[in-house]
Motif scaffolding. Structure first.
Motif, short mmCIF file in Angstrom:
data_model
loop_
_atom_site.label_atom_id
_atom_site.label_comp_id
_atom_site.label_asym_id
_atom_site.label_seq_id
_atom_site.Cartn_x
_atom_site.Cartn_y
_atom_site.Cartn_z
N PRO A 235 10.81 -9.56 -9.45
CA PRO A 235 10.34 -8.20 -9.13
C PRO A 235 9.99 -8.02 -7.66
O PRO A 235 10.16 -6.92 -7.11
CB PRO A 235 9.10 -8.04 -10.01
CG PRO A 235 9.27 -9.02 -11.11
CD PRO A 235 10.04 -10.17 -10.55
N TRP A 239 11.08 -4.63 -5.62
CA TRP A 239 10.01 -3.69 -5.93
C TRP A 239 10.07 -2.43 -5.07
O TRP A 239 10.02 -1.31 -5.56
CB TRP A 239 8.65 -4.37 -5.77
CG TRP A 239 7.53 -3.58 -6.36
CD1 TRP A 239 6.59 -2.85 -5.69
CD2 TRP A 239 7.24 -3.43 -7.75
NE1 TRP A 239 5.72 -2.26 -6.58
CE2 TRP A 239 6.11 -2.60 -7.85
CE3 TRP A 239 7.83 -3.93 -8.91
CZ2 TRP A 239 5.55 -2.26 -9.08
CZ3 TRP A 239 7.28 -3.58 -10.14
CH2 TRP A 239 6.15 -2.76 -10.21
N PRO A 259 4.50 -5.48 -12.63
CA PRO A 259 5.56 -6.49 -12.68
C PRO A 259 5.04 -7.85 -13.16
O PRO A 259 3.88 -8.22 -12.93
CB PRO A 259 5.99 -6.59 -11.22
CG PRO A 259 4.72 -6.31 -10.44
CD PRO A 259 3.90 -5.35 -11.28
#
Length: 275
Positions: A235, A239, A259
């Motif tokens: 992630p 992100w 996440p």
């Protein structure tokens, strides 16, 4: 009742009812171990509870644990969340699939086994349930159409990350509109060309009245949707581009975007990165 009679009951139960592979229901449980108990909690969950309190139960056929290190916790939003207070609470999340049509059967067993585990002192008390609920599956949106793993593979496929998204619709009537917007417009647009191979969408169901007292009753049963994004990348790598600024299309409020990465079963990896 004799042991032989118990065995015969299993044979009778196996002959009736649904036994497909679709994840008709899920258990999603986000938990915060109390400070100073992180290692003990992790070992209890991995060595005992994940199996005795989950995977060994009837109709719970797949599971995976995920963890949010402090670095991942600090990516969460919004700061004021109806799910997590503070928004960084809930270092671990476990996700489980339950066979479609078997929710009631599973719940009978899970209430009974958790009462037994409590009596036998096999429940770790130094933890807080931040977001724990059984959920009914609504829809899965795939990035690659018919290619690739299906949702029933999701907890066994080696995905590198998970994003939990919780949305509260403005009211009960708006949830159906929100779901349709997600299914037909927002999610197909978001997953296209992204590291998210699929997004599963669930709606929470109320817990039974005889649930364990340390698990609070589910909120937002009539208004909430829970999304699980399964990522082929860490992630942290995607992100900024793909997960900042998620919204509800004016149909509700984003209550949490969080996440996680998979735990490594049988180890204490990441435990020292939670604080």
């Amino acid at each position: 009742m004799s042991e032989e009679t118990h065995s015969e009951t299993y044979a009778e139960l196996a002959a009736v009812g649904p036994y497909g592979v679709r994840p008709g229901h899920a258990l999603i449980t986000m938990v915060e171990p109390h400070p100073g108990h992180e290692y003990a909690y992790n070992r209890w969950y991995e060595d005992d509870h994940y199996y005795a309190g989950a995977m060994a139960m009837p109709w719970m056929y797949a599971g995976r644990r995920w963890v949010a290190t402090r670095e991942l916790q600090e990516l969460r939003y919004p700061e004021k969340s109806a799910v997590a207070q503070p928004v960084t609470a809930g270092a671990y999340i476990s996700t489980y699939w339950i066979t479609e049509g078997r929710y009631a059967d599973h719940m009978k067993w899970t209430v009974g086994i958790n009462k037994r585990l409590n009596r036998d002192a096999r429940v770790h008390q130094a933890r807080t349930h931040v977001f724990t609920s059984f959920q009914d599956h609504e829809v899965t949106v795939y990035r690659d159409g018919a290619a690739g793993p299906r949702d029933f593979h999701a907890l066994d496929h080696p995905y590198r990350g998970l994003v939990l998204q919780v949305i509260d619709a403005e009211n009960e009537g708006k949830r159906a509109e929100l779901l349709e917007w997600l299914r037909s417009r927002e999610l197909p647009r978001r997953v296209a060309g992204s590291p998210a191979a699929m997004v599963t969408v669930f709606r929470p169901t109320p817990l039974p009245g005889d649930r364990m007292t340390y698990v609070k009753q589910v909120e937002g049963v009539d208004t909430r949707l829970t999304l699980l994004w399964f990522l082929e990348a860490d992630p942290r790598e995607c992100w900024e581009e793909h997960f900042t600024g998620l919204d509800a299309g004016g149909l509700g409020r984003i209550e949490l975007v969080a996440p996680f990465i998979p735990t490594v079963p049988g180890t204490d990896r990441y435990v020292d990165e939670l604080r």
